[in-house]
Design a protein around this motif. Sequence first.
Motif, mmCIF file in Angstrom:
data_model
loop_
_atom_site.group_PDB
_atom_site.id
_atom_site.type_symbol
_atom_site.label_atom_id
_atom_site.label_comp_id
_atom_site.label_asym_id
_atom_site.label_seq_id
_atom_site.Cartn_x
_atom_site.Cartn_y
_atom_site.Cartn_z
ATOM 1 N N VAL A 1 -6.688 -0.001 5.411
ATOM 2 C CA VAL A 1 -7.833 -0.636 6.076
ATOM 3 C C VAL A 1 -8.514 -1.601 5.110
ATOM 4 O O VAL A 1 -8.776 -2.765 5.430
ATOM 5 N N SER A 2 -8.761 -1.101 3.900
ATOM 6 C CA SER A 2 -9.454 -1.897 2.900
ATOM 7 C C SER A 2 -8.655 -3.156 2.534
ATOM 8 O O SER A 2 -9.206 -4.252 2.441
ATOM 9 N N GLU A 3 -7.340 -2.994 2.374
ATOM 10 C CA GLU A 3 -6.487 -4.133 1.999
ATOM 11 C C GLU A 3 -6.361 -5.150 3.134
ATOM 12 O O GLU A 3 -6.318 -6.357 2.886
ATOM 13 N N VAL B 1 0.833 -1.207 0.000
ATOM 14 C CA VAL B 1 0.000 0.000 0.000
ATOM 15 C C VAL B 1 0.873 1.264 0.000
ATOM 16 O O VAL B 1 0.586 2.228 -0.706
ATOM 17 N N ILE C 1 -10.556 0.941 13.759
ATOM 18 C CA ILE C 1 -9.780 1.753 12.834
ATOM 19 C C ILE C 1 -8.927 2.797 13.565
ATOM 20 O O ILE C 1 -7.824 3.113 13.141
ATOM 21 N N GLY D 1 3.891 1.495 -1.007
ATOM 22 C CA GLY D 1 4.843 1.512 -2.117
ATOM 23 C C GLY D 1 6.293 1.521 -1.658
ATOM 24 O O GLY D 1 7.128 2.238 -2.220
ATOM 25 N N PHE E 1 -5.178 9.001 3.032
ATOM 26 C CA PHE E 1 -5.765 8.165 1.975
ATOM 27 C C PHE E 1 -5.178 6.758 1.984
ATOM 28 O O PHE E 1 -5.896 5.772 1.838
ATOM 29 N N GLN F 1 -4.061 5.362 4.490
ATOM 30 C CA GLN F 1 -4.616 4.715 5.684
ATOM 31 C C GLN F 1 -5.927 3.996 5.328
ATOM 32 O O GLN F 1 -6.155 2.861 5.719
ATOM 33 N N ILE F 2 -6.752 4.676 4.514
ATOM 34 C CA ILE F 2 -8.021 4.071 4.087
ATOM 35 C C ILE F 2 -7.762 2.837 3.225
ATOM 36 O O ILE F 2 -8.368 1.784 3.400
ATOM 37 N N MET F 3 -6.810 3.007 2.315
ATOM 38 C CA MET F 3 -6.436 1.897 1.444
ATOM 39 C C MET F 3 -5.936 0.717 2.284
ATOM 40 O O MET F 3 -6.274 -0.437 2.034
#
Lengths: 74, 579
Positions: free
Chosen positions: A38-40, A11, A54, A13, A32, A34-36
């Motif tokens: 969470v989703s991953e 996430v 979260i 990189g 952002f 951080q959101i990615m």
Amino acid sequence: MNKIQEIIARVMGIKEVKEDASPETIEAWDSFNQIMLVSELETGFGINFTMDDIQKLGSYKQIKSLLESKGVFK
Amino acid sequence: MVSLNEYIERSKKLIPKPGKPIKLALLSNFTIKWFEEVLRVLCSEHSIAAEVYTGGYNQYAQELINQDSKLHNFDPDMVFLLLDTDKFLGEQYQFPYRLNPAQRKTLIETEFNGLKKLFSKTGSIIIVNSFLIPSFSPMGILESKQEFGLKESIEYLNKLLRDYAKQNPKLFVYDFSSFAAKHGHKARASKLDFMADMKLDPELVPALCKEYMGYILPVASKSKKCLVLDLDNTLWGGIIGEDGLEGIKLGPEKEGLPFLEFQKRILALFERGVILAINSKNNSEDALNAIRNHPYMVLKEEHFASMRINWNDKVSNMKEIAKEINIGLDTLVFLDDDKLNRSLIREMLPEVTVVDLPEDVSKYPELIEELNQFNSLQITKEDLNKGKLYAQQRKRNVFEKSSSNIEDFINKLNMEIKVSRANKFNIPRISQLTQKTNQFNMTTKRYLEEQIKELANSEDHLVLCCDVKDRFGDNGITGVIIIEKQKSAWLIDTFLLSCRIIGRQVEDTLINYLLRLARQSGVKTLKAQFIPTKKNAPASQFYKSFGFRLAEENSKMQLWELSTDTEPRFNKNLKLMEE
């Protein structure tokens, strides 16, 4: 690296995720990403975080202990 | 499925495509992130040079109104507008019942007029997501009883948008409700919504961008024109050369059904103007036999613009197909179940779009539904003319669905039945109908043109045909009756209707007409034969239901009788005319 570290690395990189990884030590760890993250993590471990969870995902160590407490990561 | 993360990774490695880029702008009233990356990757996959601009957070109105905004400086070709209903309507969404119905309606119209004004601020093509209708209502079970309630008012807003888009060639409404229905609650992500005002789960960004590609491809002139199909294990299950005509899987039951549905979806594409072609390694004879003679083959020779069924390699076949139809290789989409063939085409002809067929054949029909490479911004007159008859039929079906019952449907169709005696113009068609009609065919007697001519000229026969028109168009000659005039009775030797007009009381009207005609000729009895076949079950109950009496029966046929004094069943909404 373990699975959590792999997801963080992907996430953000970056190549390596150390024990002290957090928004303070990794520049790309912004809101952002951080959101990615969470989703991953949700997809990667097949779980759903609550809003409270979260708040506790602010560093590699925190993620690790939360996932351990949920019994999905040993 | 490629994950969002992978799209982001790929977007970092994109090599800019040559040519003038298409400029895409995204505007919204919530946080939209990563659309840029995904759209750039998807465009690149279609060899489209693209630049993407994402408007400031919740700045959609300002960006459009202010002619000096970043948006106007960017000068987009296309603007995608994503509006969250809750945020857009605010109090009217959260507390709709503080207002009375008239106020709710006025407010919706005001909002719509505001949107119209915004649309007028740009000359770009605008794609606006329809407003999502909430699944809840503060009224609970009484929601549907409210005059201009919450859901109804949002439906109304969507309808206003759609109606406006019908008159405005540059405005398109993307049906976001369908997207939400397909992807579920994640189309409205609650957790991320509270954290970051992100109304759409990031996981769904690639799916929505793919939907948007349906609009981008035609604008970039990259729409596909032709679907090139393999045969074995693609249009049917199994291998025709080994399994034979009876052995391949294709039909209305179980394992044949996915292939049948798959073919129907492809036919629907054909009817909106997509060209079809075949590229198959096969014995041409075997394959053509299946296409021509398999009873459940939906796609027929007449649908294919080019057929390459041979043992040549698929790459040369593909080039020949493009040449024969006279279109570019980059307008072809290739469907083949075989991985090797797919990678061969991908490698040798990268211009061709190769779609992976799923392993599970039950997913085949769905795959066609998801192909959105064939879009055009408008349907041309030529497309429409091609499918004229089909279009009429489509309209009829819609009308049937909107009618409260079958009676209502038939009464409002404004049907006109024109009965004619056989003549030199209609005899070829009469003969053809006796040859082709299987379902509503009482005796399935096949007659050649010459035989029909003889019967028509004979003193003791009467050959009639009928033409059925309705408000949607002319079905042409679709019914045949042949009467044998016996001493004291008339015998219905042939009575058939094309399946296009079955179930619309045409049969009743025709028998009614025959009764009258017989009575006028002084005939007391109308006799009718019924010869059962494997396919004419739909007609088996007709004489009985009309009141005919079974006079004779053996294993091969039934003979029915009806007195011509019978008070006939009559639907006066069907007009009957004699030529």
